[in-house]
Design an enzyme around this catalytic site. Structure first.
Site, PDB file in Angstrom:
ATOM      1  N   PHE A 119      -0.311   1.190  -7.630  1.00 39.16           N
ATOM      2  CA  PHE A 119      -1.726   0.865  -7.557  1.00 39.16           C
ATOM      3  C   PHE A 119      -1.134   1.385  -6.280  1.00 39.16           C
ATOM      4  CE2 PHE A 119      -4.765  -2.012  -5.407  1.00 39.16           C
ATOM      5  CZ  PHE A 119      -6.008  -1.739  -6.362  1.00 39.16           C
ATOM      6  N   GLY A 120      -3.184   2.357  -5.899  1.00 42.71           N
ATOM      7  CA  GLY A 120      -2.887   3.062  -4.707  1.00 42.71           C
ATOM      8  C   GLY A 120      -4.083   3.442  -3.949  1.00 42.71           C
ATOM      9  N   LEU A 121      -4.674   1.621  -3.134  1.00 39.86           N
ATOM     10  CA  LEU A 121      -5.726   2.091  -2.873  1.00 39.86           C
ATOM     11  C   LEU A 121      -5.815   1.992  -1.289  1.00 39.86           C
ATOM     12  CD1 LEU A 121      -8.852   0.541  -2.813  1.00 39.86           C
ATOM     13  CD2 LEU A 121      -7.466  -1.732  -2.579  1.00 39.86           C
ATOM     14  N   ALA A 126      -7.717   3.353   6.042  1.00 35.73           N
ATOM     15  CA  ALA A 126      -8.235   2.266   5.394  1.00 35.73           C
ATOM     16  C   ALA A 126      -7.806   0.741   4.889  1.00 35.73           C
ATOM     17  CB  ALA A 126      -9.440   2.973   4.333  1.00 35.73           C
ATOM     18  N   GLN A 339      17.596 -21.912   9.967  1.00 36.47           N
ATOM     19  CA  GLN A 339      17.165 -23.372  11.076  1.00 36.47           C
ATOM     20  C   GLN A 339      18.443 -24.002  10.906  1.00 36.47           C
ATOM     21  OE1 GLN A 339      16.123 -22.506  14.351  1.00 36.47           O
ATOM     22  NE2 GLN A 339      16.942 -23.827  15.191  1.00 36.47           N
ATOM     23  N   GLU A 366      -2.247  -7.573  -0.254  1.00 37.96           N
ATOM     24  CA  GLU A 366      -2.988  -7.765  -0.792  1.00 37.96           C
ATOM     25  C   GLU A 366      -4.426  -9.158   0.246  1.00 37.96           C
ATOM     26  OE1 GLU A 366      -3.044  -7.634  -4.248  1.00 37.96           O
ATOM     27  OE2 GLU A 366      -0.599  -6.545  -4.555  1.00 37.96           O
ATOM     28  N   GLU A 370      -6.004 -12.779   7.924  1.00 41.56           N
ATOM     29  CA  GLU A 370      -7.373 -13.271   8.424  1.00 41.56           C
ATOM     30  C   GLU A 370      -8.608 -12.685   7.048  1.00 41.56           C
ATOM     31  OE1 GLU A 370      -5.061 -11.305   9.540  1.00 41.56           O
ATOM     32  OE2 GLU A 370      -4.349 -13.063  10.783  1.00 41.56           O
TER      33      GLU A 370
END
Ligand SMILES: Cc1cc2nc3c(=O)[nH]c(=O)nc-3n(C[C@H](O)[C@H](O)[C@H](O)COP(=O)(O)OP(=O)(O)OC[C@H]3O[C@@H](n4cnc5c(N)ncnc54)[C@H](O)[C@@H]3O)c2cc1C
Length: 389
Positions: A119-121, A126, A339, A366, A370
């Protein structure tokens, strides 16, 4: 999907996971792509889990598929990312928006491994805002001509077919296309300077006057952004499910090691500060499990009733919430498992260290943490509070 078919699929996934483990561990330590992945997934017929049976898949519902991906996630985020790229964001848009002819042409060979999907977005300039893409297309007779660069694409170097997104050369809305990588005009490069997932393929490609037949337009012209965002719901769910698997594996490993390893005259699991780490990982597991399957059920409800916009919105929001939570929980679980393992935890010879390196990317692809937080806040506050359009 019938209960017997669910059971058979999950048992095939279990057998795949058991066989892939030793190869994955060796390839990881040797920092190379795991060439056993596709043949083994083909052997167990798990290359098209949610693809309808009539197109060569297993017809898994969203909840069963999430279970399968969670189990695969235990074997590593690299292995799971292959499935997300091939199925959750590769086969998914073709299943959902493809014409009958496109489904017949692409889905059956993708379920056998004859075709691998991507899938090439994303582009170099961008990422979080795909609307800033500069890849263009132009209609020339019975074909489209594409130009541009796609960057950080899972499976790019091994894919025979990629769903790509481009804007009209003259300006306007994004469209989606299916492209075959054996056509001239594509140059691919593997991205090797990675923090984790050395066994998975991540790449970039440049399209230079790349021609694809007009009937490879995916969905209506100008609908590319809607297709991309709809696909990300499926993708986010698979990332969240994979993160659940990472947490489960961290718990298995940390519990085992806490009982085995002796320091100060007793098993480290008897030291209360070590117990605190185990409890935290278990709480991550429990809460991530609840959120992932709630999101998967919402996706299934929406799949069954595709015209229902409320169900679609609920599935979209829950996938974002599950992905945001699961990715952070998996990161913390892997950190805590490292740990518990002490110095050995810092080594990639052990599973926690590999999980820690690999799972970090789940907070980026994906939809970054943020971007997902902004999406969730906008859903709470209302459209007029959207941080960006
Ligand atoms: C291993 C890997 C595999 C990937 N696989 C694929 C794939 O198969 N297909 C595909 O298309 N892409 C893929 N990606 C790309 C991925 O989806 C992007 O990296 C991601 O969307 C972030 O884009 P970016 O890297 O350009 O970061 P940027 O968008 O440049 O973001 C940089 C920082 O700025 C923050 N930021 C940006 N905008 C805002 C805002 N409005 N408010 C607050 N903060 C903001 C981000 O959250 C981030 O912290 C992959 C990435 C990786 C690392």
């Amino acid at each position: 999907m019938h209960a017997a078919d669910q059971k058979r699929l999950l048992s095939d996934v279990e057998a795949f996971c058991q066989e892939i483990r030793e190869h994955e561990e060796l390839c990881y330590v040797e920092h190379r792509f795991n060439h056993h992945l596709v043949p083994l997934a083909g052997k167990f017929n798990i290359l098209g889990m949610p693809v309808p049976v009539e197109y060569g898949g297993r017809g898994a519902d969203a909840v069963t598929y999430a279970r399968a991906i969670a189990r695969i996630g235990q074997e590593g985020t690299g292995v799971r990312t292959f499935f997300s790229g091939h199925t959750s964001i590769g086969q998914y848009p073709i299943m959902t928006w493809g014409s009958e002819e496109q489904k017949r042409r692409y889905l059956p060979p993708s379920c056998t491994g004859e075709k691998i999907l991507a899938f090439g977005l994303t582009e170099p300039d961008a990422g979080s805002n795909p609307l800033e893409m500069t890849t263009t297309y132009e209609r020339q007779g019975d074909k489209f001509v594409l130009n541009g660069v796609k960057y950080l694409i899972s499976n790019a170097g091994i894919a025979s077919t990629i769903v790509v997104f481009a804007k009209p050369k003259t300006g306007g809305r994004i469209s989606a296309f299916i492209i075959d990588t054996d056509s001239p005009g594509i140059a691919r490069e593997d991205l090797l300077a990675k923090m984790g997932m050395p066994t998975a393929n991540t790449g970039m490609f440049e399209l230079t006057n790349f021609e694809t037949p007009a009937n490879n337009l995916l969905g209506p012209e100008g609908d590319g952004f809607r297709i991309a965002m709809g696909t990300l719901v499926s993708g986010r769910l698979s990332v969240a499910s994979g993160c659940l698997g990472v947490i489960e594996d961290c718990l298995i490993e940390a519990l085992r090691y806490a009982k085995e390893r002796q320091q100060h005259g007793k098993a480290i699991g008897k030291h209360q500060l070590v117990q605190e780490h185990l409890t935290a990982i278990e709480m991550h597991r429990l809460s991530t499990d609840a959120l992932v399957y709630q999101a998967a059920q919402a996706k299934e409800d929406s799949n069954i009733d595709p015209g229902n916009s409320d169900k679609k919105a609920k599935a979209d929001l829950l996938a974002a919430q599950a992905k945001l939570f699961a990715a952070q929980a998996a990161w913390d679980a892997a950190d805590r498992a490292v740990q518990v393992f002490g110095g050995r935890g810092w080594s990639t010879l052990y599973r926690p260290g590999r999980h820690l390196q690999d799972v970090r990317v789940c907070r980026i692809y994906e939809g970054t943490d943020e971007i997902l937080k902004l999406k969730i806040a906008a859903a709470l506050l209302g459209k007029e509070y959207e941080a960006f359009k």
